[in-house]
Motif scaffolding. Structure first.
Motif, PDB file in Angstrom:
ATOM      1  N   GLY A  30      12.877 -32.621  49.812  1.00  0.00           N
ATOM      2  CA  GLY A  30      12.915 -33.617  50.878  1.00  0.00           C
ATOM      3  C   GLY A  30      11.749 -33.551  51.837  1.00  0.00           C
ATOM      4  N   ILE A  31      10.747 -32.740  51.517  1.00  0.00           N
ATOM      5  CA  ILE A  31       9.591 -32.581  52.402  1.00  0.00           C
ATOM      6  C   ILE A  31       8.671 -33.789  52.256  1.00  0.00           C
ATOM      7  N   ASP A  32       8.343 -34.426  53.394  1.00  0.00           N
ATOM      8  CA  ASP A  32       7.380 -35.509  53.361  1.00  0.00           C
ATOM      9  C   ASP A  32       6.031 -35.007  53.876  1.00  0.00           C
ATOM     10  N   ARG A  33       5.059 -35.905  53.952  1.00  0.00           N
ATOM     11  CA  ARG A  33       3.712 -35.474  54.337  1.00  0.00           C
ATOM     12  C   ARG A  33       3.690 -34.894  55.746  1.00  0.00           C
ATOM     13  N   ALA A  34       4.424 -35.514  56.660  1.00  0.00           N
ATOM     14  CA  ALA A  34       4.436 -35.016  58.039  1.00  0.00           C
ATOM     15  C   ALA A  34       5.053 -33.625  58.103  1.00  0.00           C
ATOM     16  N   ALA A  35       6.137 -33.411  57.362  1.00  0.00           N
ATOM     17  CA  ALA A  35       6.779 -32.096  57.360  1.00  0.00           C
ATOM     18  C   ALA A  35       5.866 -31.038  56.756  1.00  0.00           C
ATOM     19  N   LEU A  36       5.148 -31.412  55.687  1.00  0.00           N
ATOM     20  CA  LEU A  36       4.242 -30.446  55.057  1.00  0.00           C
ATOM     21  C   LEU A  36       3.122 -30.056  56.016  1.00  0.00           C
ATOM     22  N   ASP A  37       2.600 -31.037  56.750  1.00  0.00           N
ATOM     23  CA  ASP A  37       1.568 -30.721  57.749  1.00  0.00           C
ATOM     24  C   ASP A  37       2.115 -29.772  58.814  1.00  0.00           C
ATOM     25  N   LEU A  38       3.340 -30.013  59.254  1.00  0.00           N
ATOM     26  CA  LEU A  38       3.947 -29.150  60.268  1.00  0.00           C
ATOM     27  C   LEU A  38       4.184 -27.743  59.725  1.00  0.00           C
TER      28      LEU A  38
END
Length: 535
Positions: free
Chosen positions: A48-56
């Motif tokens: 469920g990881i999106d691009r914003a979560a991966l950056d965080l």
């Protein structure tokens, strides 16, 4: 740091109700959420990881200084603070001649010397140059150890069975007499080598089993029994007391923890089974992963990304367990091996500073080889009340080309499970299925409920060309570094294991009571159980 945690939690909350499959509206998702190195592919796009979560998550790794802690480990700094030790299992598989200084001494020459001694001994046993006491080559090896002195070698030896061209290897770890009895009764002591693997030669389970094995050898060989012994230990006084020749004792430094030790002398059974050349390929696979971990950028760094996915699932999604599911029968012992690696390393409740952790640390790690697990516990994975992230491993090819249909079916099952976990089956689809089966009315609704799969359950897939010594080395080192990344973010010491000690201390005190000594100082439950178990 708390700000990053809060932002991650906000990202997760904002995505409530979003499906994993919807993330594939991004046509580049697989490319961005997978990484490959030396033929090994990690796909974490079905999370469920999106691009914003991966950056965080990558910001979190930066904030927690993961890269600096990694570099400190490889430099030999004393990152094991509770025992004031370096952590250098990576040095056992390193190449090159650049000095690595620990306590003012370059440790690389000693590592090379030990590896050469292992190779000389293994070649001698495998060729018959080092014969059994009554002539002829050794046909079997019994490795006696426990924990890291057993789980790593037994897992690797089984994994690499297509490469076996030496003596048959057997493993004894449990102090339960049933295991050593069942093992020895199938063997001929006149052609069996016994390896006793205990760094201190004081591990009670190992030494109890060793005494039994030595008695078995002496009954057949008399005073020549000692020529059928070898040891993996640093306690040279104790090995000498058993009569084991120094040339048959292989030690390793205190900067190699037990669960990280199969790369050195603890891996002697692996070398005996597959030979020194393939053992070096095994080391090369791990070394390739070390190099990747040290040099790959954060957004393409496989151990870092795998660790960040683990942090997401454990701390942001609050999933308490992870399932290891190798679709490779020869990796059937991998879940047990990773269980120790992960849970003994990161099963901690206090930080490096000795203060209580603010967040949960290591998850429960468990699993079984596919497809067997599908007919055991996958029901819970698909329709249980708890979400359990799954980690599937699968090879593109097999060592049995004449059985290609088997392997194609195995791969299809692996991919189908990851797809089913993500997609599930909607209530509408289930209702159509129930109707097609002839159910109507309330029974149709009930039958549809049985057949509904919630889906949206995360998985990662680790794919490799073929299970070889090189790829096995890669996989093990990847998981080692993943454990490191997670421990670094939690701020714990992943390289001690004080939680093992208390039960061992109490067991030693209980042995006399089991044999009849007074037990009045024990609690009433323990006293009652002692009486029940006394025979």
């Amino acid at each position: 740091m708390s700000d990053i945690w809060n932002k991650l939690q906000e990202n997760h909350s904002a995505a409530d109700g979003r499906t994993i499959i919807s993330l594939f509206d991004d046509p580049e998702r697989f490319d961005r959420f997978s990484v490959e190195t030396d033929g090994l592919l990690l796909d974490f796009s079905k999370t469920g990881i999106d691009r914003a979560a991966l950056d965080l998550l990558q910001d979190l790794a930066d904030d927690r200084g993961v890269a600096g802690k990694r570099d400190a480990m490889f430099r030999g700094e004393r990152i094991n603070r509770s025992e004031d030790r370096a952590v250098l299992h990576t040095a056992l598989r390193a190449s090159g001649s650049e000095p690595l200084i620990v306590d003012g001494e370059d440790v690389r020459p000693g590592i090379r010397e030990t590896l050469r001694a292992m190779e000389n001994f293994a070649d001698g046993i495998r060729s018959g140059r080092i014969p059994a006491a009554k002539g002829g080559a050794f046909t079997d090896v019994v490795n006696i150890g426990i924990g890291g002195s057993d789980l790593g070698p037994v897992m690797a030896v089984r994994a690499l069975s297509p490469y076996h061209n030496g003596p048959r290897c057997h493993f004894v770890s449990n102090v339960d007499g049933a295991q050593i009895s069942d093992t020895l009764q199938k063997l001929d002591p006149r052609s069996t080598l016994v390896i006793i693997a205990s760094k201190t030669f004081t591990t009670i389970e190992t030494m109890t089993n060793a005494e039994t094995a030595i008695s078995w050898l002496k009954n057949a060989l008399g005073s020549k029994a000692v020529s059928h012994l070898a040891a993996v230990s640093t306690a040279l006084d104790k090995t000498a007391g058993m009569g084991i020749s120094p040339e048959r004792v292989f030690g390793f430094a205190d900067w190699v923890g037990g669960r990280y030790s199969l790369w050195g002398p603890v891996g002697l059974p692996i070398m005996l089974a597959i030979g020194p050349a393939e053992f070096r390929n095994f080391l090369a696979g791990a070394r390739a992963m070390d190099t990747h971990f040290l040099t790959a950028p954060a957004d393409r760094n496989m151990p870092l990304l795998m660790g960040l996915v683990g942090i997401w699932h454990r701390n942001i999604c609050r999933y308490p367990t992870r399932a290891i599911l190798p679709y490779d029968q020869r990796l059937a012992k991998l879940p047990a091996y990773l269980q120790q690696l992960d849970m003994e390393s990161n099963g901690k409740r206090v930080s490096n500073r000795g203060t209580p952790l603010e967040r949960s640390s290591g998850p429960v790690v468990w699993g079984e080889a596919g497809t067997n697990g599908q007919h055991a516990f996958y029901q819970l994975l698909h329709q249980g009340t708890e979400i359990i992230p799954a980690e599937l491993l699968v090879a593109a090819g097999s060592h049995e080309p004449s059985l290609r249909d088997h392997h194609d079916l195995l791969k299809a099952n692996c991919l189908a499970q990851s797809e089913a976990l993500m997609l599930g089956r909607s209530p509408e689809q289930a209702l159509e299925m129930a109707a097609a089966l002839g159910y109507t009315g309330e029974e149709q609704r009930v039958q549809a409920a049985y057949r509904t799969f919630p889906g949206n359950r995360p998985s990662m897939t680790l794919a490799y060309p073929l299970l070889t010594p090189f790829s096995l080395g890669q996989i093990i080192a990847l998981y080692e570094h993943r454990v490191f990344v997670e421990g670094a973010i939690w701020g714990i010491n992943s390289f001690d294991q004080w939680g093992v000690e208390l039960g061992k201390e109490l067991a030693s005190a209980l042995v006399p009571m089991i044999k009849g000594a007074p037990a009045e100082d024990k609690d009433l439950s323990t006293q009652a159980l002692i009486r029940k178990l006394s025979v």
